[in-house]
Each structure stands twice: as C-alpha cells, then as structure tokens.
Design an enzyme around this catalytic site. Sequence first.
Site, PDB file in Angstrom:
ATOM      1  N   ILE A  67      18.465  94.387  48.517  1.00 30.54           N
ATOM      2  CA  ILE A  67      17.521  95.468  48.790  1.00 30.54           C
ATOM      3  C   ILE A  67      16.620  95.702  47.588  1.00 30.54           C
ATOM      4  O   ILE A  67      15.391  95.843  47.721  1.00 30.54           O
ATOM      5  CB  ILE A  67      18.269  96.759  49.154  1.00 30.54           C
ATOM      6  N   GLY A 102      19.987  94.142  43.907  1.00 35.93           N
ATOM      7  CA  GLY A 102      20.462  93.013  44.696  1.00 35.93           C
ATOM      8  C   GLY A 102      19.458  92.700  45.785  1.00 35.93           C
ATOM      9  O   GLY A 102      18.245  92.705  45.548  1.00 35.93           O
ATOM     10  N   ASP A 142      19.524 109.149  53.152  1.00 39.50           N
ATOM     11  CA  ASP A 142      19.717 108.489  54.442  1.00 39.50           C
ATOM     12  C   ASP A 142      21.193 108.227  54.740  1.00 39.50           C
ATOM     13  O   ASP A 142      21.548 107.921  55.872  1.00 39.50           O
ATOM     14  CB  ASP A 142      18.945 107.162  54.481  1.00 39.50           C
ATOM     15  N   HIS A 155      20.857 107.979  58.617  1.00 39.13           N
ATOM     16  CA  HIS A 155      21.374 106.628  58.339  1.00 39.13           C
ATOM     17  C   HIS A 155      20.652 105.584  59.199  1.00 39.13           C
ATOM     18  O   HIS A 155      21.264 104.712  59.810  1.00 39.13           O
ATOM     19  CB  HIS A 155      22.883 106.570  58.591  1.00 39.13           C
ATOM     20  N   ARG A 201      25.934  94.963  38.354  1.00 35.11           N
ATOM     21  CA  ARG A 201      27.266  94.718  37.786  1.00 35.11           C
ATOM     22  C   ARG A 201      27.256  93.563  36.785  1.00 35.11           C
ATOM     23  O   ARG A 201      27.958  93.605  35.786  1.00 35.11           O
ATOM     24  CB  ARG A 201      28.262  94.388  38.902  1.00 35.11           C
TER      25      ARG A 201
END
Length: 331
Positions: free
Chosen positions: A159, A157, A264, A295, A179
């Site tokens: 990213i 997508g 992360d 994160h 998907r």
Amino acid sequence: MEGERVTRLLLLAGKQSMKKADFLAGRLETDWRIEACDPAADRAAFERLAPEAEAIVGGYIARPWPATPRLKLYQIPFTGHDFLEPEVLPAGCRVCNTYEHETSIAEYILLAMLEWEIGLSKTAARFRERSWDGKGPAEGPVHGEVRGKTVGIVGYGHIGREVAIRARAFGMNVIGIGRREQPTPDLLDWYGTTMEIDRLMAEADYVVVACPLNEATRGLLDADRLGAMKPTGVVINVGRGAIIDEDAIYDALKNGRIGGAVIDVWWRYPGRDEPNPRPSRHPLHELDNVIMTPHNSGWTQEQIDRRWVFVASNLDRIARGEPPENVVMTI
C-alpha cells in the site's frame, strides 16, 4: 482430463466466498468440484465437506473443525490473517492471502488528504445553501493544498508504495518506516525501521498507518507518539484499529492536540450479539475533526474482481502441482 472423474474438492466457506462459485467456475483452468457452505449457519455441511476438501477459500471459521487430511491450500480472499488458528489445519497445508487492494486504498488515502486540504464536500454544500453569500470569485473560502506537505507511511509495503507514487505526483514529500532495514526506496525522501517512528511522527503532516496488526504493532501509536505529531497533523488509519490506542486518539482529537483523523478500520465491528455497534467505545462520531468510513477504503468492484482472479490462479497452481503465491504460512 475429459471423461475422468474430478476428485479435487474446492470448498467455498462463508457468505462472501459462497457468492463466487460461478465466477470461479468460469475462471478456473483446472478441474475442481465446487461446493459452498456457510459454517456459521450450516455447521453440519462444513463438517461433512471440509474433510474431503483439497482447498478451502474463506476467512475466519470458528472451532471446532473436523480433521482435514486432504487440505493443501487455505486461501484467504483478502489480506488480513491475524485471525488464523494454525492448529486447526493439517501439516503441509499452505495458507495464502490476497492483495490487489493497494491501488484502491492508495486512491482513498489521496482523496482523504485532498479532502482535508480542500474541503470540497463542505464548500459545495455551503455554496448550494448560501450561493455567493455576497462574495465575488476571488473572495470565496481559502483552502489548502497537498503540494509540499509530508506524508509519513507507517508500514511501507504494498500500500505504501502505491501511496508514494501518487503523493509524488502531487508534489508531496514522502517518508516511511518498516520492519526491515533496506536502502531508501527511490520514491521516498528517507526510510527507516520502526526505531525511527518518533522522527516520522514529528515530521509528517499526514501519518498513514498501513502496517499489519501483530504483537509488535498493537498500540504502536500511543499517547506519547500521537503527542509527538504536529498540532495540525492528521492520522489516516487503513491498517487495523488496534494499532492505535483507542483512548489516546480520542483524547488527542477531542482536545485538539492533533489536527484530525481519517479512520477506516475500527475497534468494534458488527457481531451476532451486537449487529450495529458504534465503531468505537468513544463518541468519535460527534467530533468534527474526524472523517469516518466503514472499512471500505479498498472496496471497489475492480478490486474485488482482481482478488478473485488471483484466487482462481492460485487454485490452478495447486491443481498443477505448482507452488502457490502469497504464502503467509506453511503448517
């Protein structure tokens, strides 16, 4: 209009949102009365302000909520919205999230792959400690390169596209799954639906997890899927911790069934009861084939500024009666 009393109330709810009152005041092109509170620390203020708000900018806010009959926009200033409880919002309210993190995270992923191949930080530390160590310029440690390696993107997508652009520039092969059925994007060698995840796991040198967490993706990378990877394969998780089975990845890493992991996003986060927990119930921090970060793969100042510029533009759209962007749910 000048001289007219501003009746639109914007509520910045939560510690992070509260800090952006001045930023938004300088960016908004429409009239808002800006109020701020932290519902976790001052519940009374939230219960007083929320019923009058036409827009709330914030993340997770625990129940109970007061009725919010005027609320038109619940703007999340980041991407994830799996915490959302739609029943606390009024009919007609639109929930929007915010991207702008794609390039920052893509750079992190490229850095992770380059660091894994080249080992720059370890080589620099060794050279500082040992100097030449009795070896000449062509006798130093040999390292790898990303050229010719395959990166497989789970959840192609926003990213994934930015990763593909950068990986292509380094001469990598790029494959991905998502998907929806669609023709293979120009940046990919092949694209498939999640039905082809086992093929991706087997082909990729680097498996990048960038899909959202939902019931379909929870535990998606289990012991069998990790077992399908090359023994040198590396998992890079920038999606959500629970997409990967926690027990399975620890077992695979500890016993050398996969090459390593760059993680992360986690299974455990700080909370009121435990402010500084280990991010996993397993001692991943003791393994030398894991790179761990808190994160923050997309957490650059430039990204933060881009996100809040977007938040301001969405608030302006609502004020002008225009549809907002990035709608993830309409109540």
